[in-house]
Write an enzyme that holds these catalytic residues in place. Sequence first.
Site, PDB file in Angstrom:
ATOM      1  N   PHE A 246      10.224  -2.494   2.692  1.00 27.53           N
ATOM      2  CA  PHE A 246       9.808  -1.370   2.230  1.00 27.53           C
ATOM      3  C   PHE A 246       8.006  -1.627   1.889  1.00 27.53           C
ATOM      4  CE2 PHE A 246      14.045  -1.201   0.816  1.00 27.53           C
ATOM      5  CZ  PHE A 246      14.219   0.041   1.539  1.00 27.53           C
TER       6      PHE A 246
ATOM      7  N   ASP B 292      15.686  -2.410   8.897  1.00 21.81           N
ATOM      8  CA  ASP B 292      14.943  -3.358   9.760  1.00 21.81           C
ATOM      9  C   ASP B 292      13.448  -3.141   9.413  1.00 21.81           C
ATOM     10  OD1 ASP B 292      15.289  -0.990  10.996  1.00 21.81           O
ATOM     11  OD2 ASP B 292      15.413  -1.752  12.918  1.00 21.81           O
TER      12      ASP B 292
ATOM     13  N   HIS C  53      19.942   5.693   0.364  1.00 21.67           N
ATOM     14  CA  HIS C  53      18.759   5.338   0.785  1.00 21.67           C
ATOM     15  C   HIS C  53      17.721   6.263   0.549  1.00 21.67           C
ATOM     16  CE1 HIS C  53      15.721   3.697   3.603  1.00 21.67           C
ATOM     17  NE2 HIS C  53      16.519   2.619   3.619  1.00 21.67           N
TER      18      HIS C  53
ATOM     19  N   TYR D 202       9.524  -1.691   9.603  1.00 17.17           N
ATOM     20  CA  TYR D 202       8.852  -0.684  10.032  1.00 17.17           C
ATOM     21  C   TYR D 202       8.636  -0.753  11.372  1.00 17.17           C
ATOM     22  CZ  TYR D 202       8.365   0.749   4.997  1.00 17.17           C
ATOM     23  OH  TYR D 202       8.555   1.078   3.568  1.00 17.17           O
TER      24      TYR D 202
END
Length: 254
Positions: A106, A93, A214, A95
Amino acid sequence: MDSTPGLFDLPAPAPWDSLQLQALAALHTDPLAMMAPDWAAALAPLDATLRKLGAMLAKEYDAGTRFLPAPTQVLRALGTPLAEVKVLIVGQDPYPTPGHSVGLAFSVDKATRPLPRSLNNIYKELEADLGIAPAAHGDLSAWAGQGVLLLNRVLTVAPGAAGSHRRRGWEEVTEAVIAALAARNKPLVSVLWGRDAQRLAPLLAGTAVVESVHPSPLSASRGFFGSKPFSRVNNLLVAQGATPIDWTISHGLE
């Protein structure tokens, strides 16, 4: 989740201008108009779901709370036409730190400092993989401009509350986005970092997929570093007859 502030560390939100308020209204009256036309056609069956999500966001705003990213950026990833997408990178989701989320997974605004830790790790792996030195900023729009869809699994979040908008309907929308990509019979490589993203693999059956843990600081050393996702993506694109991605990020703030 990266850079999550404490409850009492959140800066006071800046007032939204008329452009943001107009976008907030559009999110629950005509959300399909806020994306590329071919995405609007593909997601037309979810118009009611999108309107309900927009109404949820408007209700939160009316109650005196905010959400991230800003209204004009909620559907930003879908501004790149469906026909032009050749790489999918799935995030979680947005930041949750105010000022960080910009509607592309990202990515952050060029002025954001320090960079989120996951993004720093992505840059480290990019350098190790392709020799591309880390950029001074975290704006990944250069990737989006080449057909890289930087798609968060959930498209909004409450400030300082990671995961707060999960299971409210965004997952249905982003699953439809991914299914539409897989159904095109066009070159596509999907990058699934972490278990949340990897749960989407069945929707991508028959297409090229690059998987690893991740890039979060909690997991990057357990298989993200050394996974060479960028060269693997380009090799898979070339094998499908597509042009590889130039993963270089400009170092300037222009």
